[in-house]
Design a protein around this motif. Structure first.
Motif, PDB file in Angstrom:
ATOM      1  N   HIS A  73     -17.650  -1.287 -31.963  1.00  0.00           N
ATOM      2  CA  HIS A  73     -18.194  -1.446 -30.616  1.00  0.00           C
ATOM      3  C   HIS A  73     -17.171  -0.985 -29.592  1.00  0.00           C
ATOM      4  O   HIS A  73     -15.970  -0.884 -29.875  1.00  0.00           O
ATOM      5  N   LEU A  74     -17.644  -0.717 -28.400  1.00  0.00           N
ATOM      6  CA  LEU A  74     -16.787  -0.415 -27.251  1.00  0.00           C
ATOM      7  C   LEU A  74     -16.644  -1.690 -26.441  1.00  0.00           C
ATOM      8  O   LEU A  74     -17.600  -2.450 -26.301  1.00  0.00           O
ATOM      9  N   LEU A  75     -15.474  -1.923 -25.887  1.00  0.00           N
ATOM     10  CA  LEU A  75     -15.273  -3.124 -25.078  1.00  0.00           C
ATOM     11  C   LEU A  75     -15.989  -3.037 -23.744  1.00  0.00           C
ATOM     12  O   LEU A  75     -16.562  -4.005 -23.261  1.00  0.00           O
ATOM     13  N   ARG A  76     -15.924  -1.854 -23.137  1.00  0.00           N
ATOM     14  CA  ARG A  76     -16.538  -1.666 -21.822  1.00  0.00           C
ATOM     15  C   ARG A  76     -17.267  -0.331 -21.782  1.00  0.00           C
ATOM     16  O   ARG A  76     -16.906   0.608 -22.502  1.00  0.00           O
ATOM     17  N   GLU A  77     -18.240  -0.234 -20.934  1.00  0.00           N
ATOM     18  CA  GLU A  77     -18.930   1.027 -20.720  1.00  0.00           C
ATOM     19  C   GLU A  77     -17.910   2.061 -20.240  1.00  0.00           C
ATOM     20  O   GLU A  77     -17.080   1.782 -19.373  1.00  0.00           O
ATOM     21  N   ASP A  79     -15.541   3.332 -22.145  1.00  0.00           N
ATOM     22  CA  ASP A  79     -14.428   3.387 -23.101  1.00  0.00           C
ATOM     23  C   ASP A  79     -14.705   4.448 -24.152  1.00  0.00           C
ATOM     24  O   ASP A  79     -15.870   4.747 -24.455  1.00  0.00           O
ATOM     25  N   HIS A  82     -13.362   2.922 -30.050  1.00  0.00           N
ATOM     26  CA  HIS A  82     -14.123   1.815 -30.642  1.00  0.00           C
ATOM     27  C   HIS A  82     -13.184   0.755 -31.210  1.00  0.00           C
ATOM     28  O   HIS A  82     -12.086   1.071 -31.659  1.00  0.00           O
TER      29      HIS A  82
END
Length: 89
Positions: A73-77, A79, A82
């Motif tokens: 997953h990405l922590l923030r839009e 980024d 992963h």
């Protein structure tokens, strides 16, 4: 180490980070073993860790210690790196 709770399904998150210049000396293994022992003492039913995909040494370390990938997953839009969630198998 993030302790297990009823809210997280008795899952403990163990993270051992060692600076590049201090790797390959057993420090990560000692950190991991200590955190693992604490998690078990707190009755963790599941042990997880998280490693950025940009850290191949950390991924290899986790896999060598019995962790398998469960999610990326990405922590923030916005980024680009992963993060990989792994669970002790």
């Amino acid at each position: 180490m993030r302790p297990p709770t009823e809210d997280n399904g008795a899952t403990s998150t163990v993270i051992a980070r060692v600076l590049l210049e201090h790797r390959r000396r057993g420090l990560g293994t000692r950190l991991y073993e200590r955190a693992w022992e604490q998690a078990r003492a707190l009755d963790a039913q599941v042990i997880e860790t998280v490693v950025p995909a940009s850290n191949p040494d950390g991924l290899r370390f986790a896999e060598q210690h019995g962790f398998g990938e469960i999610e990326r997953h990405l922590l923030r839009e916005g980024d680009t790196v992963h993060w990989i969630d792994l669970r002790l198998t």
